[in-house]
Motif scaffolding. Structure first.
Motif, PDB file in Angstrom:
ATOM      1  N   GLN A  56       0.991  -1.055  -0.055  1.00  0.00           N
ATOM      2  CA  GLN A  56      -0.204   0.124   0.029  1.00  0.00           C
ATOM      3  C   GLN A  56       0.591   1.839   0.106  1.00  0.00           C
ATOM      4  O   GLN A  56       0.675   1.810   0.287  1.00  0.00           O
ATOM      5  N   TYR A  57       1.709   1.870  -0.749  1.00  0.00           N
ATOM      6  CA  TYR A  57       1.483   2.695  -1.194  1.00  0.00           C
ATOM      7  C   TYR A  57       1.728   3.101  -2.861  1.00  0.00           C
ATOM      8  O   TYR A  57       2.013   2.524  -4.014  1.00  0.00           O
ATOM      9  N   ALA A  58       2.339   4.677  -3.127  1.00  0.00           N
ATOM     10  CA  ALA A  58       2.273   4.871  -4.590  1.00  0.00           C
ATOM     11  C   ALA A  58       3.356   5.821  -4.936  1.00  0.00           C
ATOM     12  O   ALA A  58       4.027   6.819  -3.948  1.00  0.00           O
ATOM     13  N   ILE A  59       3.982   5.421  -6.171  1.00  0.00           N
ATOM     14  CA  ILE A  59       4.754   6.741  -6.688  1.00  0.00           C
ATOM     15  C   ILE A  59       4.336   7.480  -7.494  1.00  0.00           C
ATOM     16  O   ILE A  59       3.687   7.159  -8.483  1.00  0.00           O
ATOM     17  N   GLN A  95      -7.838   0.059 -11.602  1.00  0.00           N
ATOM     18  CA  GLN A  95      -6.964   0.677 -12.210  1.00  0.00           C
ATOM     19  C   GLN A  95      -6.307   1.373 -12.334  1.00  0.00           C
ATOM     20  O   GLN A  95      -5.884   1.965 -11.273  1.00  0.00           O
ATOM     21  N   ILE A  96      -4.644   2.076 -12.809  1.00  0.00           N
ATOM     22  CA  ILE A  96      -3.664   2.925 -12.806  1.00  0.00           C
ATOM     23  C   ILE A  96      -4.099   4.141 -12.821  1.00  0.00           C
ATOM     24  O   ILE A  96      -5.022   4.582 -13.577  1.00  0.00           O
ATOM     25  N   ARG A  97      -3.489   4.486 -11.646  1.00  0.00           N
ATOM     26  CA  ARG A  97      -3.178   5.763 -11.556  1.00  0.00           C
ATOM     27  C   ARG A  97      -2.723   6.503 -12.833  1.00  0.00           C
ATOM     28  O   ARG A  97      -2.152   6.869 -13.415  1.00  0.00           O
ATOM     29  N   ARG A  98      -4.081   7.775 -12.531  1.00  0.00           N
ATOM     30  CA  ARG A  98      -3.853   8.927 -13.652  1.00  0.00           C
ATOM     31  C   ARG A  98      -3.523   9.581 -12.870  1.00  0.00           C
ATOM     32  O   ARG A  98      -2.098  10.417 -13.325  1.00  0.00           O
TER      33      ARG A  98
END
Length: 303
Positions: A56-59, A95-98
């Motif tokens: 649970q993390y995003a770059i 969905q991939i983050r936009r």
């Protein structure tokens, strides 16, 4: 009697990442920005996987952080060249983050980095959000938006041309410039890493790169470097194994040689028994002279 009910008109729902523009139409300013983001993401991956075993993390790499609604929508976003957000899913509804929509997720990035092509004035812009009497809105500066609205705990500005790196930490609501540690790095304490500059070659470009180190000052390696390190370790292990095999073989040869010498010496003493007995020595005298037992002397003389 019929009572009329006033109709309530609800405002439209806040848009999400699928409804907002992915780009503001500007070009990436130089050829270093893309590989620079890759080297940061690749090298810190193992650290983030250890800290987030649930994934649970995003770059974000040069993608928008939407923090206010505007028209057109992209004017309400800032796009750091690199940022990391803890404790959010990497994808949304499969969905991939936009983009990253702050008003929907409410978790600010822990760190944002800007790779300045110029002198960094745009990245240090503290112009506040304001509105004139005529209703004209002044676009706020990046520094102000990161500090006052998004409240990103760490903000780094790397001037590519000059090789200058500044890192700010949010303290009591305001950015304070961090000092370099004894290794010439900036400590990013919540991640247990340090940020600094590294001279080297990456993707056919030799220059100063932003890199991560651990708290002991060890460079965090990218995938190619990790693979090369594993290859070298494998070669060293094979060399050590070969050295151990040669050492064991030498020990075996020395043991065989010592045993053969001992057997030859023993045989020489046995061969001397008949000669000494023939000289008139007793079995006891021969045994004492040759270091044998009387029984061995007598057995050999009878044989």
């Amino acid at each position: 009697m019929t009572q009329s009910v006033d109709r309530v008109v609800l405002p439209p729902a806040f848009p999400d990442h699928t409804q907002l523009p992915e780009s503001d139409g500007t070009f990436v300013k130089n050829f270093q920005e893309h590989p620079q983001s890759l080297i940061l993401t690749d090298s810190i991956g193992p650290i983030l996987q250890e800290r987030h075993p649930d994934g649970q993390y995003a770059i974000g790499q040069d993608c928008g952080i939407y923090w206010r609604e505007t028209e057109p929508p992209e004017k309400g976003a800032e796009a750091p060249d690199w940022f990391y957000v803890p404790n959010v899913p990497p994808n949304l509804d499969g969905q991939i983050r936009r983009s990253y929509v702050l008003w929907r997720e409410h978790i600010a990035p822990l760190i944002a980095l800007e790779f300045a092509s110029g002198n960094g004035d745009e990245e240090r812009d503290i112009t506040p959000l304001s509105r004139t009497d005529e209703g004209v809105v002044t676009k706020p500066g990046k520094f102000w938006a990161y500090e006052r609205v998004m409240r990103i705990p760490y903000y780094g500005i790397y001037e590519i041309n000059s090789g200058r790196l500044e890192v700010y930490r949010l303290i009591d609501g305001y950015y304070q410039l961090l000092e370099l540690n004894e290794r010439g790095h900036f400590a990013i304490a919540p991640l247990g890493v340090e940020l600094g500059l590294w001279q080297g070659n990456y993707q056919n470009q030799t220059m100063l790169w932003l890199r991560w180190w651990d708290e002991e000052g060890n460079l965090l390696l990218i995938g190619d470097e990790r693979a090369e390190l594993e290859r070298l370790r494998g070669e060293q292990q094979r060399e050590r194994a070969e050295q151990e095999r040669l050492r064991a073989e030498q020990e075996r040869l020395r043991a065989d040689s010592a045993e053969q010498a001992q057997q030859a010496e023993f045989q020489a003493r046995r061969d001397a028994i008949p000669r000494l007995l023939g000289m008139g020595l007793s079995a006891e005298q021969v045994a004492e002279a040759l270091g044998l037992s009387v029984e061995e002397v007598r057995e050999d003389s009878q044989g």
